[in-house]
Design an enzyme around this catalytic site. Structure first.
Site, mmCIF file in Angstrom:
data_model
loop_
_atom_site.group_PDB
_atom_site.id
_atom_site.type_symbol
_atom_site.label_atom_id
_atom_site.label_comp_id
_atom_site.label_asym_id
_atom_site.label_seq_id
_atom_site.Cartn_x
_atom_site.Cartn_y
_atom_site.Cartn_z
ATOM 1 N N ILE A 49 0.946 -1.285 -0.045
ATOM 2 C CA ILE A 49 0.023 -0.021 -0.028
ATOM 3 C C ILE A 49 0.987 1.445 -0.014
ATOM 4 C CG2 ILE A 49 -0.479 0.443 2.503
ATOM 5 C CD1 ILE A 49 -3.097 0.671 1.774
ATOM 6 N N ASN A 64 -2.641 1.685 15.589
ATOM 7 C CA ASN A 64 -2.983 1.310 16.963
ATOM 8 C C ASN A 64 -3.304 2.545 17.708
ATOM 9 O OD1 ASN A 64 -0.832 2.428 18.470
ATOM 10 N ND2 ASN A 64 0.085 0.592 17.169
ATOM 11 N N ASP A 84 1.311 -0.714 9.358
ATOM 12 C CA ASP A 84 1.553 0.570 10.068
ATOM 13 C C ASP A 84 3.061 0.874 9.966
ATOM 14 O OD1 ASP A 84 1.177 2.538 11.991
ATOM 15 O OD2 ASP A 84 0.771 1.395 13.511
ATOM 16 N N SER A 103 -7.309 -4.933 10.407
ATOM 17 C CA SER A 103 -7.379 -6.050 11.634
ATOM 18 C C SER A 103 -7.072 -7.320 11.281
ATOM 19 C CB SER A 103 -8.614 -6.027 12.008
ATOM 20 O OG SER A 103 -8.843 -4.859 13.164
ATOM 21 N N ILE A 163 -2.065 -8.731 12.718
ATOM 22 C CA ILE A 163 -1.608 -8.885 14.079
ATOM 23 C C ILE A 163 -2.784 -8.811 14.914
ATOM 24 C CG2 ILE A 163 -0.426 -7.588 15.889
ATOM 25 C CD1 ILE A 163 1.606 -6.548 13.722
ATOM 26 N N TYR A 164 -3.859 -8.115 14.460
ATOM 27 C CA TYR A 164 -5.004 -8.037 15.354
ATOM 28 C C TYR A 164 -5.974 -9.202 15.282
ATOM 29 C CZ TYR A 164 -4.187 -3.663 17.284
ATOM 30 O OH TYR A 164 -3.750 -2.400 17.976
HETATM 31 N N1 AR6 Z 1 0.847 -2.963 2.223
HETATM 32 C C1 AR6 Z 1 -0.557 -3.510 2.315
HETATM 33 N N2 AR6 Z 1 -0.893 -4.505 3.240
HETATM 34 C C2 AR6 Z 1 -0.130 -4.776 4.235
HETATM 35 C C3 AR6 Z 1 1.274 -4.401 4.342
HETATM 36 C C4 AR6 Z 1 1.717 -3.460 3.214
HETATM 37 N N3 AR6 Z 1 2.908 -3.161 3.270
HETATM 38 N N4 AR6 Z 1 1.983 -5.111 5.120
HETATM 39 C C5 AR6 Z 1 1.135 -5.868 5.983
HETATM 40 N N5 AR6 Z 1 -0.306 -5.711 5.146
HETATM 41 P P1 AR6 Z 1 -1.360 -5.742 10.225
HETATM 42 P P2 AR6 Z 1 -3.701 -5.055 12.002
HETATM 43 C C6 AR6 Z 1 -1.497 -6.495 5.526
HETATM 44 O O1 AR6 Z 1 -0.894 -6.532 11.155
HETATM 45 O O2 AR6 Z 1 -4.184 -6.753 11.978
HETATM 46 C C7 AR6 Z 1 0.490 -2.979 13.892
HETATM 47 O O3 AR6 Z 1 1.503 -3.055 14.869
HETATM 48 C C8 AR6 Z 1 -1.437 -7.620 6.278
HETATM 49 O O4 AR6 Z 1 -1.238 -9.026 5.317
HETATM 50 O O5 AR6 Z 1 -0.747 -4.863 9.564
HETATM 51 O O6 AR6 Z 1 -4.970 -4.164 11.797
HETATM 52 C C9 AR6 Z 1 -0.300 -1.662 14.440
HETATM 53 O O7 AR6 Z 1 0.758 -0.727 15.054
HETATM 54 C C10 AR6 Z 1 -2.943 -7.775 6.849
HETATM 55 O O8 AR6 Z 1 -3.802 -8.504 5.720
HETATM 56 O O9 AR6 Z 1 -2.848 -4.740 10.997
HETATM 57 C C11 AR6 Z 1 -1.413 -2.303 15.207
HETATM 58 O O10 AR6 Z 1 -0.842 -2.548 16.641
HETATM 59 C C12 AR6 Z 1 -3.281 -6.372 6.876
HETATM 60 O O11 AR6 Z 1 -2.217 -5.680 6.333
HETATM 61 C C13 AR6 Z 1 -1.579 -3.662 14.847
HETATM 62 O O12 AR6 Z 1 -0.577 -4.134 14.047
HETATM 63 C C14 AR6 Z 1 -3.153 -5.978 8.408
HETATM 64 O O13 AR6 Z 1 -2.186 -6.550 9.038
HETATM 65 C C15 AR6 Z 1 -2.837 -3.628 13.881
HETATM 66 O O14 AR6 Z 1 -3.255 -4.968 13.501
#
Ligand code: AR6
Length: 168
Positions: free
Chosen positions: A10, A23, A33, A120, A123-124
């Site tokens: 993204i 978060n 993030d 979400s 990690i969530y």
């Molecule tokens: N581009 C697009 N999507 C991505 C990328 C990227 N570069 N990297 C990961 N994803 P997550 P959450 C996808 O864990 O579950 C953080 O520490 C990934 O495959 O990023 O909302 C925050 O600070 C997944 O499908 O976010 C919070 O503490 C999606 O993005 C926590 O993680 C969301 O995964 C939020 O957890």
């Protein structure tokens, strides 16, 4: 609004705005993030600090907007998704709220194209198929005079397959 599905990172998107799955601290983390803050740089973090000093933390289901630092997009909307708790903490409504609040902020700022990550579902731990259905349904039902295009940016194959199926 035209809906597109895209597989990739993204941080590379050139839509008017990209959404971050942040978060409540707004000060960065892992996953998408971490990638957004790393690529966007200190200008983004500085504005996040200013918002925190002004309003405190960002609640689950809410969103804030910042500059985009070194990224190609004009703005970043940071929204806080719910942590999955076996459906016992109103997670579905909270996730829906992330999409709605982001759309509202985009409209208020006259941003015409927006990229969403799969909020979400990393990690969530929100179940991916359930999250995809909520995200897609929410966007599909939104009528906008300002936003012309929404792109779901999927990073993993499982999410991609759900969104491609929904967008057939
Ligand atoms: N581009 C697009 N999507 C991505 C990328 C990227 N570069 N990297 C990961 N994803 P997550 P959450 C996808 O864990 O579950 C953080 O520490 C990934 O495959 O990023 O909302 C925050 O600070 C997944 O499908 O976010 C919070 O503490 C999606 O993005 C926590 O993680 C969301 O995964 C939020 O957890």
């Amino acid at each position: 609004m035209k809906i597109e599905v895209y597989k990739g990172d993204i941080t590379k998107m050139e839509t008017d705005v990209i959404v971050n799955a942040a978060n409540t601290s707004l000060l960065g983390g892992g996953g998408v993030d971490g990638a957004i803050h790393k690529a966007g740089g200190s200008e983004v973090l500085d504005e996040c600090y200013k918002i925190r000093n002004r309003q405190g933390s960002c609640k689950v289901g809410e969103a804030v907007i910042t500059n985009s630092g070194k990224l190609r997009t004009k703005k970043i909307i940071h929204t806080v998704g719910p942590k999955w708790n076996n459906g016992k903490s109103n997670e579905e409504e909270k996730l829906k709220s992330c999409y709605i609040e982001s759309l509202k902020i985009a409209e208020k700022n006259e941003l015409k194209s927006i990229s969403f990550p799969n909020i979400s579902t990393g990690i969530y731990g929100f179940p991916k198929e359930k999250a995809a259905n909520i995200a897609y349904e929410t966007i599909k039902n939104w009528k906008s005079n300002i936003i012309e295009k929404v792109i779901f940016v999927c990073y993993d194959k499982e999410n991609l397959s759900y969104y491609e199926n929904l967008n057939k």
